[in-house]
Design an enzyme around this catalytic site. Sequence first.
Site, PDB file in Angstrom:
ATOM      1  N   ASP A  99      -3.388  -5.650  -0.899  1.00  8.40           N
ATOM      2  CA  ASP A  99      -3.193  -5.425   0.533  1.00  8.40           C
ATOM      3  C   ASP A  99      -4.531  -5.351   1.258  1.00  8.40           C
ATOM      4  OD1 ASP A  99      -1.340  -5.279   2.536  1.00  8.40           O
ATOM      5  OD2 ASP A  99      -1.145  -3.096   2.486  1.00  8.40           O
ATOM      6  N   ASP A 155       5.438  -2.342   2.150  1.00  8.43           N
ATOM      7  CA  ASP A 155       4.830  -1.016   2.326  1.00  8.43           C
ATOM      8  C   ASP A 155       5.849   0.100   2.150  1.00  8.43           C
ATOM      9  OD1 ASP A 155       2.395  -2.232   2.932  1.00  8.43           O
ATOM     10  OD2 ASP A 155       2.946  -2.454   5.031  1.00  8.43           O
TER      11      ASP A 155
END
Length: 371
Positions: free
Chosen positions: A176, A243
């Site tokens: 990420d 997420d």
Amino acid sequence: MFQKKVKNRSSSSQTETKSSSDDDDIPTTVLTYTHVAQYLCLASFFLLFMFMLIKLGADFVVMFIIIIFCLASFSAVSFVLFEPVLKRIVSLKFYDTQVTSCVLPLIQERVTLSRGEVLTSLLSLGVVITWFLNRHTMWYLQNVLGICVCCTFTVLVQLPNLSIATSLLVVFLFYDIFMVFLSPFIFHSSVMLDVATAGGSDSQSTVQGSNVCHKSYGENMPMLFLVPRDDWRGGYTMLGLGDVIFPALLTTLMLRVDYMITRGCCQTSQEKVSIFRKIGYFPILLLGYCIGLIFAFLANTYEFTINGVKGQPALLYLVPCTLGPAVFLAWYRGELKLLWKLRGSDVKKTSEDNGDENDMLPALGSAILKE
């Protein structure tokens, strides 16, 4: 690939309910280190491939993702919402009555559908079509569909122990960070941000000589949770489904651990009894996730950035706030070694108190990894 069956059990007095739930077998994939590597390679390839297509002006990419999201949402809404609700409000005899059968054209197999399955499919299809036709304005319905997709994923995919959970979260944490903050060093723009905001933005135009204002909507990636901004900037605050899914896999693992410890199914150290043992892992990780979201929101509000990227890798805040407390609490309670390499030998034989030991843990979705 390790797989187990998760069965819905009921008490012996509820014979009708049990006969129906025993037929609902859910195949569950238990992650291994190989799966972690495969997920990383697949996610990287897919994201970079979409990024290249978007840069080349392939507008169909966003619509392709929207169609995939619709298909996933159709199954997820059926599984999470309508199927459980219908089984509670209608009789099992009505739900299980077979009404039609058809031959699937691709695999040439005959499939028999019950009344409940037909009704569930029609309701789910109606919800998905409603969102598709109003996808530019119904952000709240998109969030509901996203929640259903995340819940379905956490049921079908599970972590066996804290070791693999740590590997998964740490690997995708750096993934990420790289795709948001560091990718501009190579691709001259943020790969993650460009893909997430692909499809163009909304625009307004006024017809000359009139006071009529026309607004046109750009297509947006649907794999996001959206919350409208209430300030001069307008637009949405976005949170990716990943997420939510990755920390949720860890949270559900620790919830199963809490259940096993409470039921006396797991051999743990009893040396340290404190408020942390009474609370358990799950509430603390849930609180940690909320704190991580607050940190991500504050970082985005105060524009903490690298390379001028106007976005945040949410896992940068969510992973430390969930994995950190889980590891620390396991170490403090003397359970880190057990949870790090959880396996079948760490589970007590409790058939006298909890039923058949061969059915109990799979029914909880624990799917202990055995060597």
